[in-house]
Design a protein around this motif. Structure first.
Motif, PDB file in Angstrom:
ATOM      1  N   HIS A 127       0.994  -1.235   0.113  1.00  9.20           N
ATOM      2  CA  HIS A 127      -0.072  -0.241   0.147  1.00  9.20           C
ATOM      3  C   HIS A 127       0.189   1.110   0.105  1.00  9.20           C
ATOM      4  CE1 HIS A 127      -2.961   2.847   1.324  1.00  9.20           C
ATOM      5  NE2 HIS A 127      -4.078   2.132   0.601  1.00  9.20           N
ATOM      6  N   PHE A 128       0.077   2.274  -1.276  1.00  8.50           N
ATOM      7  CA  PHE A 128       1.396   3.514  -0.816  1.00  8.50           C
ATOM      8  C   PHE A 128       1.310   4.413   0.171  1.00  8.50           C
ATOM      9  CE2 PHE A 128       1.861   7.735  -2.734  1.00  8.50           C
ATOM     10  CZ  PHE A 128       2.741   7.885  -2.674  1.00  8.50           C
ATOM     11  N   GLY A 129      -0.241   4.274   0.379  1.00  2.00           N
ATOM     12  CA  GLY A 129      -0.178   4.733   1.642  1.00  2.00           C
ATOM     13  C   GLY A 129       0.792   4.759   2.941  1.00  2.00           C
ATOM     14  N   GLY A 130       0.813   3.694   2.912  1.00  5.86           N
ATOM     15  CA  GLY A 130       1.652   2.598   4.026  1.00  5.86           C
ATOM     16  C   GLY A 130       3.139   3.207   3.742  1.00  5.86           C
ATOM     17  N   LEU A 131       3.270   3.533   2.567  1.00  4.67           N
ATOM     18  CA  LEU A 131       5.149   3.308   3.187  1.00  4.67           C
ATOM     19  C   LEU A 131       5.317   4.736   3.085  1.00  4.67           C
ATOM     20  CD1 LEU A 131       5.849   0.697  -0.296  1.00  4.67           C
ATOM     21  CD2 LEU A 131       7.076   1.069   2.221  1.00  4.67           C
ATOM     22  N   LEU A 132       3.718   5.653   3.039  1.00  2.00           N
ATOM     23  CA  LEU A 132       4.089   6.866   3.047  1.00  2.00           C
ATOM     24  C   LEU A 132       4.611   7.043   4.625  1.00  2.00           C
ATOM     25  CD1 LEU A 132       1.694   9.366   0.563  1.00  2.00           C
ATOM     26  CD2 LEU A 132       4.408   9.173   0.973  1.00  2.00           C
ATOM     27  N   GLU A 133       3.931   6.591   5.001  1.00  2.00           N
ATOM     28  CA  GLU A 133       3.909   6.557   6.572  1.00  2.00           C
ATOM     29  C   GLU A 133       5.314   5.955   7.357  1.00  2.00           C
ATOM     30  OE1 GLU A 133       0.552   5.592   8.539  1.00  2.00           O
ATOM     31  OE2 GLU A 133      -0.704   5.738   7.435  1.00  2.00           O
ATOM     32  N   ILE A 134       5.567   4.784   6.220  1.00  2.00           N
ATOM     33  CA  ILE A 134       7.293   4.390   7.404  1.00  2.00           C
ATOM     34  C   ILE A 134       7.963   5.710   6.475  1.00  2.00           C
ATOM     35  CG2 ILE A 134       8.684   2.969   6.056  1.00  2.00           C
ATOM     36  CD1 ILE A 134       6.851   1.495   7.948  1.00  2.00           C
ATOM     37  N   LYS A 135       8.075   5.935   5.521  1.00  2.00           N
ATOM     38  CA  LYS A 135       8.837   7.216   4.808  1.00  2.00           C
ATOM     39  C   LYS A 135       9.062   8.535   6.274  1.00  2.00           C
ATOM     40  CE  LYS A 135       9.979  11.112   1.384  1.00  2.00           C
ATOM     41  NZ  LYS A 135       9.678  11.823   0.256  1.00  2.00           N
ATOM     42  N   ALA A 136       7.484   9.031   6.283  1.00  3.34           N
ATOM     43  CA  ALA A 136       7.536  10.309   7.953  1.00  3.34           C
ATOM     44  C   ALA A 136       8.171   9.426   9.219  1.00  3.34           C
ATOM     45  CB  ALA A 136       5.720  10.635   7.809  1.00  3.34           C
ATOM     46  N   LEU A 137       7.785   8.163   9.454  1.00  2.91           N
ATOM     47  CA  LEU A 137       8.388   8.128   9.992  1.00  2.91           C
ATOM     48  C   LEU A 137       9.826   7.532  10.316  1.00  2.91           C
ATOM     49  CD1 LEU A 137       7.586   5.854  13.286  1.00  2.91           C
ATOM     50  CD2 LEU A 137       8.061   3.692  11.756  1.00  2.91           C
ATOM     51  N   VAL A 138      10.334   7.219   9.069  1.00  2.00           N
ATOM     52  CA  VAL A 138      11.703   7.446   9.633  1.00  2.00           C
ATOM     53  C   VAL A 138      12.290   9.144   9.177  1.00  2.00           C
ATOM     54  CG1 VAL A 138      14.061   6.519   7.768  1.00  2.00           C
ATOM     55  CG2 VAL A 138      11.833   5.191   8.588  1.00  2.00           C
ATOM     56  N   GLY A 327      21.211  -4.306   6.643  1.00  2.00           N
ATOM     57  CA  GLY A 327      20.691  -4.338   5.424  1.00  2.00           C
ATOM     58  C   GLY A 327      18.939  -4.262   5.296  1.00  2.00           C
ATOM     59  N   ARG A 328      18.584  -4.592   6.355  1.00  2.00           N
ATOM     60  CA  ARG A 328      16.756  -4.816   7.221  1.00  2.00           C
ATOM     61  C   ARG A 328      16.191  -3.411   7.354  1.00  2.00           C
ATOM     62  NH1 ARG A 328      14.725 -10.717   8.724  1.00  2.00           N
ATOM     63  NH2 ARG A 328      12.183  -9.840   9.401  1.00  2.00           N
ATOM     64  N   LEU A 329      15.598  -3.766   7.344  1.00  2.28           N
ATOM     65  CA  LEU A 329      14.978  -2.553   8.204  1.00  2.28           C
ATOM     66  C   LEU A 329      13.826  -2.224   9.560  1.00  2.28           C
ATOM     67  CD1 LEU A 329      14.089   0.694   8.340  1.00  2.28           C
ATOM     68  CD2 LEU A 329      12.367   1.141   5.988  1.00  2.28           C
ATOM     69  N   CYS A 330      14.428  -2.020  10.332  1.00  2.00           N
ATOM     70  CA  CYS A 330      13.234  -2.965  11.316  1.00  2.00           C
ATOM     71  C   CYS A 330      12.300  -1.344  12.217  1.00  2.00           C
ATOM     72  CB  CYS A 330      14.172  -3.182  12.303  1.00  2.00           C
ATOM     73  SG  CYS A 330      15.328  -4.652  12.218  1.00  2.00           S
ATOM     74  N   PRO A 331      11.158  -0.755  11.460  1.00  2.00           N
ATOM     75  CA  PRO A 331      10.493  -0.145  11.482  1.00  2.00           C
ATOM     76  C   PRO A 331       9.887  -0.214  12.958  1.00  2.00           C
ATOM     77  CG  PRO A 331       9.122  -1.010  10.109  1.00  2.00           C
ATOM     78  CD  PRO A 331      10.417  -1.172  10.239  1.00  2.00           C
ATOM     79  N   GLU A 332       9.711  -1.715  13.673  1.00  2.00           N
ATOM     80  CA  GLU A 332       8.581  -1.912  14.743  1.00  2.00           C
ATOM     81  C   GLU A 332       9.876  -1.029  15.959  1.00  2.00           C
ATOM     82  OE1 GLU A 332      11.489  -5.505  13.388  1.00  2.00           O
ATOM     83  OE2 GLU A 332      10.361  -3.784  12.644  1.00  2.00           O
ATOM     84  N   ARG A 333      11.194  -1.052  15.844  1.00  2.00           N
ATOM     85  CA  ARG A 333      11.841  -0.497  16.667  1.00  2.00           C
ATOM     86  C   ARG A 333      11.679   0.447  17.509  1.00  2.00           C
ATOM     87  NH1 ARG A 333      17.733  -4.161  15.367  1.00  2.00           N
ATOM     88  NH2 ARG A 333      16.995  -6.477  14.884  1.00  2.00           N
ATOM     89  N   ILE A 334      11.376   1.198  16.447  1.00  2.00           N
ATOM     90  CA  ILE A 334      10.971   2.822  17.622  1.00  2.00           C
ATOM     91  C   ILE A 334       9.107   3.361  17.062  1.00  2.00           C
ATOM     92  CG2 ILE A 334      13.197   3.696  16.103  1.00  2.00           C
ATOM     93  CD1 ILE A 334      11.499   4.440  13.613  1.00  2.00           C
ATOM     94  N   PRO A 335       9.302   3.553  18.045  1.00  2.00           N
ATOM     95  CA  PRO A 335       7.795   4.276  18.384  1.00  2.00           C
ATOM     96  C   PRO A 335       6.975   4.247  17.414  1.00  2.00           C
ATOM     97  CG  PRO A 335       9.236   6.194  19.838  1.00  2.00           C
ATOM     98  CD  PRO A 335       9.926   5.032  18.420  1.00  2.00           C
ATOM     99  N   GLY A 336       6.072   4.199  17.144  1.00  2.00           N
ATOM    100  CA  GLY A 336       5.057   3.759  15.795  1.00  2.00           C
ATOM    101  C   GLY A 336       4.678   3.446  14.760  1.00  2.00           C
ATOM    102  N   GLY A 337       6.964   2.225  14.269  1.00  2.00           N
ATOM    103  CA  GLY A 337       6.637   1.715  13.502  1.00  2.00           C
ATOM    104  C   GLY A 337       5.919   0.610  13.222  1.00  2.00           C
TER     105      GLY A 337
END
Length: 376
Positions: A127-138, A327-337
Motif C-alpha cells: 500500500h502506497f499510503g502505508g509506505l508514505l507513513e514509513i517514510k514520515a516515521l523514518v 540491510g534490514r529495515l526494522c520500523p518496529e524498533r522505533i515508536p509508531g513503527g
C-alpha cells in the motif's frame, strides 16, 4: 488485450488509486520510452492502460525519446501534462527531472516498477499510503536524533547529529511509485568514510560516457560535511576515482568534490533479480529502493548530483537503535513503527520476509563483471 492477472491489476490499482489518487472519469497521460530502450518492459504501459480502463480512467499513451542530457519537457509536452488529470512516466525522463521545481505544479508520477513482474509483486502491491507513513516515521526519527551513525560490512563508517532536513526543496517534485526512499538527508554535519565496491555510477540525472567505472577492490571515500577529502584503497582505484570525478565535474561545470546528501531504501518488497553488470543503468533505476542499499549523492551541489556511491547492507543507528540492521529495515524498533505494520498487513508481510536480491555479483558484491566474465 487479454484480462490482466490479478496481481498485476492489484499493483496497477495501487499506483492509480493509492498513489496517483485517480478516480473514474479522469484522464491519465502515460509517457513511456520505446520498447528497445532497455529500461522499462515494452508491455508495461499497455498493462497499466488496461488497468486504468477497468477503473473507468481514460489512458493516453505517448512515447517520449530518451535524451542523455535531459531538460524540462518541451512546452507542448508540458501543456499535455498539465491538461491531463495525472501524468505517469514509464521513462527515464521522469527520473531525470525528479528534482526540477518546474514539475511541482504538475506533480507527475514516475514508476520504479520497471516491468509487470515488479508491478505485480509485493513491490507494486504494498500500500502506497502505508509506505508514505514509513517514510514520515523514518524522517522524524532522523530529524529528532541526537546521533546518527551509518556502517557496513566493507568498512563504511560515517556519523553526524540529527538530520537537518531543509524546510523546502529537499525532496522530489515528482511522486515516486512505489515510495522507496526517505527524504535525502543533507551531508552537512556528517563525516567519515564510505566503502565502495564494484564501481562508481551515475545518479540518473544526466547520462554520460563512461556512466560507470570499475573498481578492482574496496575504495574508501572519506568526506567531511559536504566535501570529499580523500580516496583510500589501491593506487589504481584512487586514480580511477579521482579521474572520474574530475572528468564528470568538468563536463558539467560543477564542483566534483561536493557531497550533497544520502538516503536508503525503505521498501523490502523491492527485488532486482539480474546482476547489475548486465545493465547498470537499469540496475540503478530499479534496485535502490531495497533497504540493503544506501546511496550518497555526490559530484555537484544539487540533488541528486552526478555520481552515486552505493553502500550494501548498511546499519543505520539512531541514538544507538539499529533502525537498519545489516540491510534490514526494522520500523518496529522505533515508536509508531509497529502500529503502521498493524494497520497495513501487506507491509507487515514484506517486512517479515524481505526480498534480498539486489543485483550483486557471484561474490556477493557489486561488480561490473558479468557472471560469464568472472571466470576469465
Amino acid at each position: 488485450m487479454a484480462k490482466l492477472p490479478a496481481n498485476i491489476l492489484q499493483g496497477a490499482r495501487n499506483l492509480l488509486e493509492n498513489c496517483a489518487g485517480m478516480r473514474k472519469g479522469q484522464t491519465l497521460l502515460i509517457l513511456h520510452e520505446g520498447p528497445d530502450a532497455g529500461i522499462y518492459d515494452g508491455t508495461l504501459a499497455g498493462a497499466i492502460a488496461k488497468a486504468a480502463e477497468t477503473a473507468g480512467i481514460r489512458a493516453e499513451l505517448e512515447e517520449v525519446p530518451f535524451a542523455p542530457q535531459a531538460a524540462d519537457p518541451s512546452p507542448a509536452l508540458a501543456r499535455r501534462m498539465a491538461a491531463a488529470d495525472r501524468t505517469l512516466f514509464l521513462a527515464r525522463l521522469g527520473d531525470q527531472i525528479r528534482f526540477r521545481p518546474s514539475m511541482g505544479p504538475i506533480n507527475p508520477v514516475v514508476s520504479y516498477a520497471l516491468d509487470a513482474e515488479m508491478l505485480g509483486s509485493g513491490f507494486g502491491q504494498a500500500h502506497f499510503g502505508g509506505l508514505l507513513e514509513i517514510k514520515a516515521l523514518v524522517n522524524s526519527a532522523l530529524a529528532t536524533a541526537g546521533r546518527v551513525r551509518v556502517t557496513c560490512p566493507l568498512g563504511t563508517d560515517f556519523s553526524g547529529p540529527g538530520v537537518r532536513f531543509p524546510a523546502a526543496g529537499g525532496d522530489c517534485t515528482i511522486t515516486r511509485f512505489p515510495m522507496s526512499v526517505f527524504t535525502p538527508a543533507p551531508a552537512s554535519g556528517f563525516a567519515g568514510r564510505v566503502a565502495q565496491a564494484g564501481f562508481l555510477v551515475g545518479t540518473g540525472s544526466h547520462y554520460y560516457e563512461p556512466y560507470a567505472v570499475a573498481l578492482e577492490d574496496v575504495l574508501l571515500v572519506e568526506f567531511d560535511g559536504t566535501r570529499i577529502v580523500r580516496f583510500e584503497g589501491s593506487r589504481r582505484d584512487a586514480q580511477t576515482a579521482r579521474r572520474h570525478y574530475e572528468t564528470v565535474g568538468a563536463r558539467f561545470g560543477i564542483d566534483p568534490w561536493f557531497v550533497h546528501s544520502w538516503h536508503a531504501g525503505i521498501h523490502p518488497g523491492c527485488a532486482y533479480r539480474k546482476a547489475a553488470a548486465e545493465n547498470v543503468e537499469r540496475w540503478e533505476t530499479g534496485a535502490f529502493g531495497n533497504p540493503r542499499i544506501l546511496h550518497l549523492h555526490t559530484c555537484g551541489d544539487y540533488p541528486p548530483g552526478e555520481i552515486s556511491l552505493n553502500v550494501i547492507d548498511p546499519t543505520v543507528e539512531i541514538d544507538g537503535i539499529r533502525l537498519w540492521d545489516q540491510g534490514r529495515l526494522c520500523p518496529e524498533r522505533i515508536p509508531g513503527g509497529q502500529r503502521i505494520l498493524d494497520r497495513y498487513p501487506c507491509l507487515a508481510r514484506i517486512f517479515a520476509d524481505p526480498e534480498t536480491e539486489v543485483g550483486l555479483g557471484p561474490d556477493g558484491r557489486l561488480t561490473l563483471l558479468r557472471d560469464d566474465q568472472s571466470a576469465r
